[in-house]
Design a protein around this motif. Structure first.
Motif, PDB file in Angstrom:
ATOM      1  N   PHE A 110    -126.458 -53.815-101.580  1.00 37.72           N
ATOM      2  CA  PHE A 110    -126.469 -55.362-101.072  1.00 37.72           C
ATOM      3  C   PHE A 110    -127.625 -55.874-100.513  1.00 37.72           C
ATOM      4  CE2 PHE A 110    -122.081 -54.013-101.844  1.00 37.72           C
ATOM      5  CZ  PHE A 110    -121.521 -54.869-102.526  1.00 37.72           C
ATOM      6  N   LEU A 111    -128.068 -57.058-100.595  1.00 40.19           N
ATOM      7  CA  LEU A 111    -129.393 -57.435 -99.968  1.00 40.19           C
ATOM      8  C   LEU A 111    -128.808 -58.867 -99.097  1.00 40.19           C
ATOM      9  CD1 LEU A 111    -131.960 -57.915-102.634  1.00 40.19           C
ATOM     10  CD2 LEU A 111    -131.611 -55.817-100.901  1.00 40.19           C
ATOM     11  N   LYS A 112    -128.909 -58.827 -97.855  1.00 44.16           N
ATOM     12  CA  LYS A 112    -128.499 -59.793 -96.840  1.00 44.16           C
ATOM     13  C   LYS A 112    -129.432 -60.564 -96.428  1.00 44.16           C
ATOM     14  CE  LYS A 112    -126.823 -56.664 -94.256  1.00 44.16           C
ATOM     15  NZ  LYS A 112    -125.827 -55.703 -93.260  1.00 44.16           N
ATOM     16  N   SER A 113    -129.308 -61.831 -96.073  1.00 46.55           N
ATOM     17  CA  SER A 113    -130.321 -62.712 -95.651  1.00 46.55           C
ATOM     18  C   SER A 113    -129.873 -63.010 -94.122  1.00 46.55           C
ATOM     19  CB  SER A 113    -130.415 -64.012 -96.023  1.00 46.55           C
ATOM     20  OG  SER A 113    -131.182 -65.081 -95.233  1.00 46.55           O
ATOM     21  N   THR A 114    -130.822 -62.448 -92.981  1.00 41.42           N
ATOM     22  CA  THR A 114    -130.330 -62.502 -91.542  1.00 41.42           C
ATOM     23  C   THR A 114    -130.707 -64.131 -91.326  1.00 41.42           C
ATOM     24  OG1 THR A 114    -132.816 -62.160 -91.076  1.00 41.42           O
ATOM     25  CG2 THR A 114    -131.005 -60.192 -91.067  1.00 41.42           C
ATOM     26  N   ARG A 115    -131.599 -64.920 -92.072  1.00 41.39           N
ATOM     27  CA  ARG A 115    -131.741 -66.280 -91.604  1.00 41.39           C
ATOM     28  C   ARG A 115    -130.184 -66.968 -91.748  1.00 41.39           C
ATOM     29  NH1 ARG A 115    -135.653 -65.361 -95.429  1.00 41.39           N
ATOM     30  NH2 ARG A 115    -137.780 -64.943 -94.525  1.00 41.39           N
TER      31      ARG A 115
END
Length: 460
Positions: A372-377
């Protein structure tokens, strides 16, 4: 001269205030405020090392009496280097808040000296050195001699040993106070054997029957000055506030020389559970106190005990007024459905805000690995977001996820190239023992709120 004599000598030297100190202190305060406003929550080890060096240089150059004392007392300079990463501990050293120990023992060709401690009612920081013959490559483990009666505790201390280098051990006491005395045992291992042991991936411990034999152990009995272990105070707040429609009470703030704790509790009828906060304190001079390098949160606002958030200490600060600011909150809606993964089709339903399902791959033997890819923004830097509660198959059978990894980049499944995007973290974990095609996951959070105007709560 032993450590206690050195310490008393230092105290007498620091009593004299050099000419022009007031102006120097004001310039130092202004520069420190500017520096703290530029701090980042996520740092690589290289940046962390650079920050430590910079903090130490600023400390020595901006404080005339401290720089002078460092020049005359070598151990103070080494201690300042060791705590440069921590604004709270740096302030403690600047304010002479250190208990010298200076106890040395030798066993099996290894000499350990417990040099000093920085301790208060809830946290213990132990600083020691180890010396041994050239050619030895050692790791160290610690036995603190504390039983389960002390409740929840957090321990940190590096396992790699460098001959003569000042090392730190930190113990964070949650429910109980720091004891008046404690047994501490150092166990030294051959580093190759220690690192090659069969670690338990779930508990991050070596199973007892598989632990390598230690080369030697060196026990100490430590006694702490009651003046230090009594330090700390509770500041009642009892202020109600609202975040994104959810209601909370900030019950109190615990203030200690080494750190500060913010305690809050959620209202029972909230429709979402609070799973994370980004917050900081600010005084009337604009000086910020943010997250420390160690423990940052414990408990749950929905529990009877509530939740506790750790921040840098304001104990040695001269400000009279403090305000808590909340800039970001992470949530788990109580009616949020589980994430449904179709592993053959590579599709996902009910993903959290800011999360993309990148790919599913068959492993050798037929089970799966997912990325999975997670956006820390959008959701903050949440580790283990997707795998925290394991996963289920369509029949409702539960499977544990015993290992996962996070990276500041990912392998593009179409091009095969390594991609790094600012603010994007990949999370990868295997679905061990699962050979079906549809899996259900329960993320720790499913959405986040960014407060462009921070929520402000006066403390005092």
């Amino acid at each position: 001269m032993n450590r206690n004599e050195e310490y008393q000598t230092l105290l007498s030297e620091l009593e004299a205030v050099p000419d022009g100190l007031q102006d120097t202190e004001q310039r130092a305060l202004t520069r420190r405020i500017a520096l703290q406003k530029r701090r980042r929550l996520v740092l690589t080890p290289i940046l962390g090392a650079a920050a430590c060096f910079t903090a130490f240089v600023l400390l020595v150059n901006l404080s005339i009496p401290f720089a002078s004392a460092c020049g005359r007392v070598p151990w103070l300079r080494e201690l300042a280097k060791a705590v440069a990463f921590s604004p709270s501990l740096s302030a403690a050293v600047e304010n002479e808040y250190v208990q010298p120990i200076g106890e040395t023992k030798t066993e099996g060709g290894i000499t350990v000296t417990v040099e000093y401690v920085i301790v208060d009612r809830k946290q213990l920081n132990i600083f020691y050195t180890a010396k041994f013959a050239d050619g030895l490559d050692l790791s160290v483990d610690y036995d603190y001699g504390l039983d389960e009666g002390y409740g929840s505790m957090a321990f940190s201390g590096g396992t790699q040993v460098t001959c003569g280098e000042l090392k730190q051990i930190e113990l964070e006491f949650v429910e109980k106070d720091v004891p008046s005395e404690m047994n501490l045992c150092f166990r030294f291992y051959d580093r190759k054997a220690y690192m090659g042991a069969d670690w338990n991936a779930f508990s991050a411990e070596i199973p007892e029957d598989q632990a390598p034999d230690y080369l030697t152990e060196i026990p100490f009995h430590l006694e702490f000055d009651p003046y230090y272990t009594a330090q700390g105070k509770i500041i009642p707040v009892d202020t109600a506030f609202t975040l994104d429609g959810q209601r909370f009470i900030l019950t109190e703030v615990e203030l200690y020389p080494t750190h500060l704790r913010v305690n809050m509790r959620a209202e029972a009828d909230n429709t979402a559970s609070l799973t994370g906060l980004d917050l900081y304190l600010e005084n009337e001079y604009g000086e910020r106190f943010e997250r420390p390098g160690g423990l940052t949160a414990a408990g749950s606002p929905e529990s009877e005990e509530g939740a506790t958030f750790w921040l840098d200490s304001t104990f040695f600060n001269h400000g009279q007024h403090l305000t808590l600011y909340i800039t970001h909150a992470r949530w788990k809606d109580k009616d949020a459905p589980r994430v449904r993964l179709d592993l053959m089709e590579g599709t996902a339903e009910n993903l959290p805000q800011g999360v993309r399902f990148l790919k599913a791959e068959r492993l050798y033997g037929g089970s799966w690995e997912v990325t999975f890819l997670k956006s820390t923004r959008e959701i903050g830097d949440l580790g283990n977001l997707m795998a925290c509660h394991g996963f289920w198959d369509e029949a409702g059978n539960h499977y544990d996820v015993l290992q996962n990894s996070s990276n500041f980049g990912y392998l593009d499944p179409e091009t095969g190239k390594w991609i790094e995007e600012e603010g994007i973290i990949s999370e990868i974990f295997p679905l061990r023992g699962f050979y079906g095609t549809v899996a259900y996951l329960e993320p720790t959070s499913n959405r986040a709120t960014n407060f462009n105007t921070p929520v402000a709560i006066p403390i005092k």
